[in-house]
Scaffold this motif. Structure first.
Motif, mmCIF file in Angstrom:
data_model
loop_
_atom_site.group_PDB
_atom_site.id
_atom_site.type_symbol
_atom_site.label_atom_id
_atom_site.label_comp_id
_atom_site.label_asym_id
_atom_site.label_seq_id
_atom_site.Cartn_x
_atom_site.Cartn_y
_atom_site.Cartn_z
ATOM 1 N N ILE A 409 1.997 -1.370 -2.350
ATOM 2 C CA ILE A 409 1.819 -0.921 -0.971
ATOM 3 C C ILE A 409 2.512 0.413 -0.795
ATOM 4 O O ILE A 409 3.300 0.839 -1.637
ATOM 5 C CB ILE A 409 2.378 -1.963 0.034
ATOM 6 C CG1 ILE A 409 3.889 -2.184 -0.199
ATOM 7 C CG2 ILE A 409 1.617 -3.267 -0.060
ATOM 8 C CD1 ILE A 409 4.519 -3.107 0.829
ATOM 9 N N ARG A 410 2.217 1.070 0.313
ATOM 10 C CA ARG A 410 2.821 2.380 0.558
ATOM 11 C C ARG A 410 4.299 2.229 0.911
ATOM 12 O O ARG A 410 4.750 1.161 1.324
ATOM 13 C CB ARG A 410 2.084 3.073 1.704
ATOM 14 C CG ARG A 410 0.594 3.297 1.449
ATOM 15 C CD ARG A 410 -0.101 3.737 2.724
ATOM 16 N NE ARG A 410 0.043 2.727 3.775
ATOM 17 C CZ ARG A 410 -0.438 2.858 4.996
ATOM 18 N NH1 ARG A 410 -1.091 3.956 5.341
ATOM 19 N NH2 ARG A 410 -0.262 1.905 5.898
ATOM 20 N N LYS A 411 5.022 3.352 0.770
ATOM 21 C CA LYS A 411 6.438 3.333 1.119
ATOM 22 C C LYS A 411 6.636 3.090 2.608
ATOM 23 O O LYS A 411 7.659 2.538 3.017
ATOM 24 C CB LYS A 411 7.097 4.648 0.706
ATOM 25 C CG LYS A 411 7.194 4.845 -0.796
ATOM 26 C CD LYS A 411 7.937 6.129 -1.134
ATOM 27 C CE LYS A 411 8.078 6.284 -2.652
ATOM 28 N NZ LYS A 411 8.794 7.538 -2.999
ATOM 29 N N VAL A 426 3.383 -5.713 6.341
ATOM 30 C CA VAL A 426 3.053 -4.898 7.502
ATOM 31 C C VAL A 426 2.427 -3.606 7.006
ATOM 32 O O VAL A 426 3.030 -2.885 6.208
ATOM 33 C CB VAL A 426 4.289 -4.599 8.358
ATOM 34 C CG1 VAL A 426 3.907 -3.730 9.555
ATOM 35 C CG2 VAL A 426 4.930 -5.893 8.839
ATOM 36 N N LEU A 427 1.208 -3.307 7.456
ATOM 37 C CA LEU A 427 0.488 -2.093 7.056
ATOM 38 C C LEU A 427 0.489 -1.137 8.246
ATOM 39 O O LEU A 427 -0.219 -1.352 9.237
ATOM 40 C CB LEU A 427 -0.945 -2.420 6.632
ATOM 41 C CG LEU A 427 -1.082 -3.431 5.479
ATOM 42 C CD1 LEU A 427 -2.550 -3.751 5.236
ATOM 43 C CD2 LEU A 427 -0.430 -2.896 4.220
ATOM 44 N N VAL A 428 1.286 -0.091 8.171
ATOM 45 C CA VAL A 428 1.449 0.860 9.270
ATOM 46 C C VAL A 428 0.202 1.731 9.379
ATOM 47 O O VAL A 428 -0.349 2.178 8.361
ATOM 48 C CB VAL A 428 2.706 1.725 9.045
ATOM 49 C CG1 VAL A 428 2.864 2.722 10.185
ATOM 50 C CG2 VAL A 428 3.934 0.835 8.947
ATOM 51 N N ASN A 429 -0.236 1.983 10.633
ATOM 52 C CA ASN A 429 -1.402 2.853 10.896
ATOM 53 C C ASN A 429 -2.614 2.414 10.077
ATOM 54 O O ASN A 429 -3.280 3.237 9.434
ATOM 55 C CB ASN A 429 -1.066 4.320 10.617
ATOM 56 C CG ASN A 429 -0.027 4.854 11.574
ATOM 57 O OD1 ASN A 429 0.041 4.447 12.729
ATOM 58 N ND2 ASN A 429 0.804 5.777 11.101
ATOM 59 N N SER A 430 -2.896 1.140 10.079
ATOM 60 C CA SER A 430 -3.994 0.595 9.271
ATOM 61 C C SER A 430 -4.946 -0.179 10.176
ATOM 62 O O SER A 430 -4.537 -1.128 10.841
ATOM 63 C CB SER A 430 -3.451 -0.314 8.170
ATOM 64 O OG SER A 430 -4.482 -0.823 7.379
#
Length: 506
Positions: A409-411, A426-430
């Protein structure tokens, strides 16, 4: 002066011990750096194989396979081999006879000799086969073959792509190796496939006997040996996990000694100058005591404000002891804070930290109008693994599963363990589309087998998702919706046959 003189003698002894320790530490760091380079090169080797493999899988989905249309397939394969820097693409039938070879026109007679080793491996494993270095029958060049099983004409066929040794030589050419380092890429039999120096001379030859022996004994390591012409070297080996190939780095011991001894003498000189200065400034000992007392003020204030405190030398034993106590208190405070927000088994965030992070992100989404994705994961068959192989195996599987989540996953995103074999991400801005892509990617990643103490275990993940604001505007509601989605997903998966766990050491 007597006080300083009394300190000088033990200080010299301590400095000598520290210099000796630093010498060993420098040598170990040097070897560790070389090992990291070898591992990175091994990953590059596997990356090249993965590129070819994915290209072959893409070609295997062509409508020309279903028709079948050999002429169209030949044209597509020829175009693919040019784009992906492959020497050729070959299709073999179940008996090992070549049906298509892109270096030969369609309809022209092809070599009858089957590659029984590749056929046997593909029949037994139904998986990708990576060959060792061999000489091509048509080209006479040193090449490597990557084959996958495909269905063509109603039976099992082998679709393979071959690459030349120059492709692996390019990997080494792009590395900025220190002078005198010699790096080789070895196949599973120990043959040299590529070399950073004198490549044309050594390709196809076996590595030195010590390297071959270590390759059979362990996947990686470092040891001192000698080249065929008697030059002592430090050999560093790292094995690529996917292909089983090995990257070997040879470093002349003279180079290693020169780098470490130079720093050793620099430290000796610096120590002599520093301790000699202590005698010159003995008369300011009283001032040092006062400064030591004042030096304890900043760390004490930092501790009170929750900042990080590190132990330091204040020039006075009692002051150092107080400073060490402040540093330990700071470490205990930070450790307690970390323990309160991280899972003790996996090291990733726990439920408390996830709720705090999710609440902050929801507040930001409310201000900006952005969307947010929440995933809820549950490992399938985890209880059976725990019951069958014990809690130690289960704990190790959880640690590896958490590591997979964190690394994919992204940082900006966050993975957390909710308890047992349940995780949340939790995927931010997704939005919905982005979240579905991440779900598909994580399902593919999590269903890969785990190597647990020599056992190959499988624990795929059932993943549910919830999107803000479509599914809710609070962390509790989003978690409940994602949890419900996960259980619905799991219910659908349970209708499918579960994969068998393997008790055979992988």
């Amino acid at each position: 002066m007597l006080l300083v003189a009394a300190c000088i003698f033990p200080a010299f002894l301590l400095a000598g011990i520290l210099i000796s320790y630093d010498y060993q530490l420098t040598r170990e760091n040097f070897i560790r750096s070389a090992m990291a380079t070898a591992r990175a090169n091994a990953m590059e080797v596997d990356k090249e194989f993965a590129i070819v493999e994915s290209s072959l899988f893409a070609l295997s989905t062509s409508p020309s396979f279903m028709a079948p249309d050999l002429a169209a397939l030949h044209a597509q394969a020829s175009e693919l081999s040019i784009k992906q820097n492959m020497f050729n693409v070959v299709l073999e039938d179940a008996e090992g006879r070549q049906v298509m070879n892109t270096v030969m026109p369609t309809g022209q007679a092809l070599p009858p000799e089957p590659d029984q080793l590749a056929l046997k491996a593909l029949r037994e494993n139904r998986a990708t086969y990576i060959s060792n270095l061999f000489t091509g029958r048509l080209s006479g060049r040193q090449i490597v073959s990557i084959g996958i099983p495909v269905q063509y004409g109603g039976g099992l066929n082998v679709l393979s792509g071959t690459v030349t040794v120059e492709r692996f030589g390019e990997i080494l050419q792009h590395q900025n190796y220190p002078e005198h380092w010699v790096t080789s890429i070895l196949d599973r039999s120990g043959k040299i496939v590529a070399r950073s120096a004198d490549m044309q001379r050594y390709v196809g030859a076996l590595a030195i006997p010590d390297v071959l022996k270590r390759m059979r004994e362990q996947p990686e390591g470092s040891f001192e040996t000698a080249t065929l012409d008697g030059k002592p070297i430090l050999a560093v080996l790292a094995r690529a996990q996917y292909s089983g190939w090995t990257v070997a780095i040879g470093i002349p011991l003279q180079v290693l000694r020169t780098q470490t001894v130079g720093k050793l003498w620099l430290l000796v000189l610096a120590t002599i100058v520093t301790l000699g200065a202590g005698l010159v400034f003995a008369w300011i000992i009283g001032t040092k005591i006062r400064r030591a007392m004042k030096g304890l003020i900043p760390p004490a204030l930092a501790l009170g404000s929750g900042g990080e405190v590190k132990s330091a030398n204040y020039g006075l034993r009692e002051a150092n002891e107080v400073g060490l106590a402040l540093a330990k208190a700071s470490d205990m405070l930070h450790a307690a804070t970390h323990q309160a927000h991280h899972d003790a088994l996996t090291g990733i965030a726990n439920r408390v930290m996830l709720h705090a992070f999710l609440d902050r992100q929801l507040a930001a989404c409310e201000r900006t109008g952005a969307s947010l994705g929440l995933l809820y994961l549950d490992l399938d068959g985890f209880k059976q693994i725990n019951d069958t192989h014990g809690h130690a195996a289960g704990d190790e599987l959880l640690r590896q599963a958490a590591s997979r989540l964190s690394s994919h996953i992204r940082k900006a995103d966050m993975a957390a363990r909710m308890g047992g074999d349940e995780f949340a991400v939790v995927l931010v801005n997704s939005g919905g589309a982005e979240t579905e892509k991440v779900v598909a990617m994580l399902e593919a990643v999590m269903e890969q087998p785990y190597d647990i103490g020599g056992l190959t275990l499988t624990a795929a993940a059932s993943i549910g998702s919830a999107i803000y604001p479509r599914c809710g505007s609070t962390s509790e509601l989003l978690l409940a919706m994602a949890d419900q989605s996960m259980y619905e997903h799991k219910s659908r998966r349970k209708k499918l046959p579960l994969p068998q766990q393997s008790d055979v050491p992988g």
